[in-house]
Design an enzyme around this catalytic site. Sequence first.
Site, PDB file in Angstrom:
ATOM      1  N   CYS A 149      22.543  23.911  12.408  1.00 48.98           N
ATOM      2  CA  CYS A 149      21.366  24.246  13.221  1.00 48.98           C
ATOM      3  C   CYS A 149      20.074  23.650  12.628  1.00 48.98           C
ATOM      4  CB  CYS A 149      21.301  25.752  13.423  1.00 48.98           C
ATOM      5  SG  CYS A 149      20.374  26.204  14.883  1.00 48.98           S
ATOM      6  N   HIS A 192      26.199  28.084  14.611  1.00 48.00           N
ATOM      7  CA  HIS A 192      26.242  28.754  13.297  1.00 48.00           C
ATOM      8  C   HIS A 192      27.677  29.141  12.952  1.00 48.00           C
ATOM      9  CE1 HIS A 192      21.926  29.729  12.351  1.00 48.00           C
ATOM     10  NE2 HIS A 192      21.796  29.408  13.625  1.00 48.00           N
ATOM     11  N   GLU A 194      28.874  30.125  10.290  1.00 47.28           N
ATOM     12  CA  GLU A 194      28.937  31.200   9.284  1.00 47.28           C
ATOM     13  C   GLU A 194      28.840  32.587   9.928  1.00 47.28           C
ATOM     14  OE1 GLU A 194      26.389  29.519  10.152  1.00 47.28           O
ATOM     15  OE2 GLU A 194      24.525  30.656   9.894  1.00 47.28           O
TER      16      GLU A 194
HETATM   17  N1  GLN Z   1      14.954  26.584  16.345  1.00 49.68           N
HETATM   18  C1  GLN Z   1      15.145  26.292  14.959  1.00 49.68           C
HETATM   19  C2  GLN Z   1      14.446  25.008  14.552  1.00 49.68           C
HETATM   20  O1  GLN Z   1      13.982  24.290  15.361  1.00 49.68           O
HETATM   21  C3  GLN Z   1      16.608  26.198  14.605  1.00 49.68           C
HETATM   22  C4  GLN Z   1      17.281  27.515  14.881  1.00 49.68           C
HETATM   23  C5  GLN Z   1      18.409  27.846  13.972  1.00 49.68           C
HETATM   24  O2  GLN Z   1      18.569  27.285  12.897  1.00 49.68           O
HETATM   25  N2  GLN Z   1      19.178  28.836  14.372  1.00 49.68           N
HETATM   26  O3  GLN Z   1      14.383  24.721  13.418  1.00 49.68           O
END
Ligand code: GLN
Length: 190
Positions: A81, A171, A173
């Site tokens: 992410c 994610h 995890e």
């Molecule tokens: N929206 C976050 C970003 O732009 C990422 C979200 C996340 O890691 N769950 O960094």
Amino acid sequence: MKVIGILALQGAFAEHRKLLEQMDVQTCEIRQKSDLLRQSLDGLILPGGESTVIGKLLRELDMLELLQRRIKEGLPVLGTCAGLILLAKHIVNDSNSYLRTMDIGVMRNAYGRQLGSFRTIEEFLGVGSVPMTFIRAPYIVEAGDKVQVLAQVDEKIVAARENNMLVTAFHPELTGDPRIHQYFLTMIEE
Ligand code: GLN
């Protein structure tokens, strides 16, 4: 015995640690530059969180260039992410960029407000059907020739690999399913 470093500046680092420990893998938290100099690091996880915050802290702590170098030298890295955003060469809807080691262009917060968070089950190449939790996630909009696409949701790339770099927009995890981490550990063995 392998040691996996987990960048622990902000975000979901504790969850990666918990899952890896359940898998009997030794972990250590990376909080400062000196932690990155440990020769014994076999792999590194860049967790989800807020890429702008993690990126700013990496700069303030003078860790960005060293991290970049270690990844370029071949340190296996899993970016989830926000971690995926940090590795991307290009962020299409943001003027910032951070490590820029992976030949992908990404869109931040790509699912908009209504679909801020969701779960689905999709195929992950070489792994099978995998539960995926998305939280204000990015997806990959451009991928270079050397990038292998590993998973797609609604025709958007949500997981990919380029050499020693593995990224997921979701994610892994948070679902209790260890197979993506297992995939990363296999990648380290190569
Ligand atoms: N929206 C976050 C970003 O732009 C990422 C979200 C996340 O890691 N769950 O960094």
